[in-house]
Motif scaffolding. Structure first.
Motif, PDB file in Angstrom:
ATOM      1  N   ILE A  52       0.956  -1.162  -0.674  1.00 29.30           N
ATOM      2  CA  ILE A  52       0.031   0.136   0.452  1.00 29.30           C
ATOM      3  C   ILE A  52       0.540   1.288  -0.040  1.00 29.30           C
ATOM      4  O   ILE A  52       1.238   1.626   1.214  1.00 29.30           O
ATOM      5  CB  ILE A  52      -1.134  -0.135   1.271  1.00 29.30           C
ATOM      6  CG1 ILE A  52      -1.809  -1.454   1.011  1.00 29.30           C
ATOM      7  CG2 ILE A  52      -1.764   1.194   1.144  1.00 29.30           C
ATOM      8  CD1 ILE A  52      -2.413  -1.917   2.250  1.00 29.30           C
TER       9      ILE A  52
ATOM     10  N   TYR B 202      -6.410  -0.557   1.194  1.00 29.41           N
ATOM     11  CA  TYR B 202      -6.442  -1.073   1.038  1.00 29.41           C
ATOM     12  C   TYR B 202      -6.926  -2.527   1.964  1.00 29.41           C
ATOM     13  O   TYR B 202      -6.443  -2.556   2.750  1.00 29.41           O
ATOM     14  CB  TYR B 202      -5.343  -2.631   0.210  1.00 29.41           C
ATOM     15  CG  TYR B 202      -6.262  -4.003  -0.206  1.00 29.41           C
ATOM     16  CD1 TYR B 202      -6.924  -3.733  -1.030  1.00 29.41           C
ATOM     17  CD2 TYR B 202      -5.226  -4.837   0.075  1.00 29.41           C
ATOM     18  CE1 TYR B 202      -7.391  -5.284  -2.129  1.00 29.41           C
ATOM     19  CE2 TYR B 202      -5.826  -6.248  -0.239  1.00 29.41           C
ATOM     20  CZ  TYR B 202      -6.807  -6.034  -1.149  1.00 29.41           C
ATOM     21  OH  TYR B 202      -6.585  -7.698  -1.442  1.00 29.41           O
TER      22      TYR B 202
ATOM     23  N   ASP C  99      -5.461   6.001  -3.617  1.00 26.93           N
ATOM     24  CA  ASP C  99      -5.374   5.005  -3.422  1.00 26.93           C
ATOM     25  C   ASP C  99      -4.030   4.244  -4.728  1.00 26.93           C
ATOM     26  O   ASP C  99      -3.745   4.553  -6.262  1.00 26.93           O
ATOM     27  CB  ASP C  99      -6.384   4.019  -3.685  1.00 26.93           C
ATOM     28  CG  ASP C  99      -7.232   4.122  -2.018  1.00 26.93           C
ATOM     29  OD1 ASP C  99      -7.298   4.408  -1.461  1.00 26.93           O
ATOM     30  OD2 ASP C  99      -8.432   3.884  -2.626  1.00 26.93           O
TER      31      ASP C  99
ATOM     32  N   GLN D  49     -11.539  -3.678  -5.043  1.00 28.67           N
ATOM     33  CA  GLN D  49     -11.216  -2.327  -4.382  1.00 28.67           C
ATOM     34  C   GLN D  49     -12.197  -1.552  -4.532  1.00 28.67           C
ATOM     35  O   GLN D  49     -12.923  -1.086  -6.355  1.00 28.67           O
ATOM     36  CB  GLN D  49      -9.662  -1.510  -4.979  1.00 28.67           C
ATOM     37  CG  GLN D  49      -9.310  -0.589  -3.957  1.00 28.67           C
ATOM     38  CD  GLN D  49      -8.912  -0.724  -2.723  1.00 28.67           C
ATOM     39  OE1 GLN D  49      -9.668  -2.036  -2.291  1.00 28.67           O
ATOM     40  NE2 GLN D  49      -9.095   0.832  -2.598  1.00 28.67           N
TER      41      GLN D  49
END
Ligand code: FE2
Length: 281
Positions: A155, A160, A174, A188
């Motif tokens: 990440i 996440y 993200d 996601q």
């Protein structure tokens, strides 16, 4: 039941060089895909011939946006006009908020071997373009890695599966480095006001629903259309390595010239003037 986003555009990128002659592939910021709000540029550099990277990126300015540099192999030294210095090693990210302006260099530390990484430019909204410059140097061990149902997610930014990156972003994003075992599925949520893309490094990505899949091959960037979630499966019997990014649209005019990204032509001219008269950085 989520509305899965479909790939609406496939981008192969362009081989080019930048800095003092570093060979790279420009994937966003080309005639094919000028920008994907809030993402202004994506470069991939992956060279094992030192002639293709040794000259590095000597002193150059930036104003009006942020750069996220993610290194997968090699080591770089970063130095700026305010005396800040940092080392970027394999697996680390450097998040640079250029804000009102910095002049910096990004130089490889190695004399040979593989240099491999990605630089993503993230726009700043007008009210933050002249913010104070800031750095976040985040070493590999500080970046969370989540293993979940055959998905290994590193990440780089955002959240996440309940785990959040330490990187702080002005714009909600993200940004994950993902490894999927064959057949594994990454999913996601992506808010409606975000743009999203994947860049496939290795393997083949199957995206969208089972009845209407869209595919992205290695070396391609896939741009997602509207919807509220992204789903990616490692197609066939091969693992899949990819970058995933989603970011909230800023929805402001973008006037860019080289290393400066502003809202108006007047602000762009001021950036060049400030640089030429020694008032930037
Ligand atoms: Fe730079």
């Amino acid at each position: 039941m989520s509305n899965l986003r479909k790939i609406t555009q496939l981008i192969q990128g362009q081989n080019t060089s930048d800095g003092a002659g570093v060979k790279l592939k420009r994937i966003i910021a080309t005639p094919e895909l000028d920008q994907l709000d809030p993402f202004l540029l994506l470069d991939e550099f992956k060279n094992d011939n030192p002639d293709d990277y040794a000259a590095g990126f000597p002193d150059h300015p930036h104003r009006g946006f942020e750069t996220i540099t993610y290194l997968l192999a090699g080591a770089f030294t970063h130095q700026d006009s305010h005396g800040n210095k940092g080392h970027l090693t394999s697996g680390a990210i450097q998040w640079m908020t250029a804000g009102k302006g910095i002049i910096h260099s990004e130089m490889p530390e190695q004399a040979d071997g593989l240099a491999w990484g990605y630089q993503l430019w993230l726009n700043l909204p007008g009210k933050l373009k002249m913010t104070e410059p800031k750095y976040q140097d985040i070493p590999a061990e500080k970046l969370p890695v989540v293993n979940h149902d055959g998905v290994r997610a590193k990440i780089l930014a955002g959240t996440y599966n309940g785990t959040t990156s330490p990187a702080q972003s002005h714009t909600p994003v993200d940004y994950f480095d993902l490894y999927l075992t064959p057949g594994a599925v990454f999913k996601q949520p992506v808010p409606a006001d975000h743009n999203a893309f994947i860049y496939v490094i290795e393997g083949k990505a199957k995206t969208g629903s089972a009845d209407e899949p869209t595919y992205v091959k290695a070396g391609f960037l896939g741009v997602f259309g509207p919807g509220d979630a992204v789903q990616v499966q490692a197609d066939g019997d091969k693992p899949l390595h990819l970058l995933f990014a989603s970011g909230q649209k800023i929805n402001e005019p973008v006037v860019r010239g080289g290393p400066f990204v502003m809202n108006t032509m007047g602000e762009l001219k001021k950036a060049f003037y400030d640089y030429q008269t020694g008032q930037l950085g």
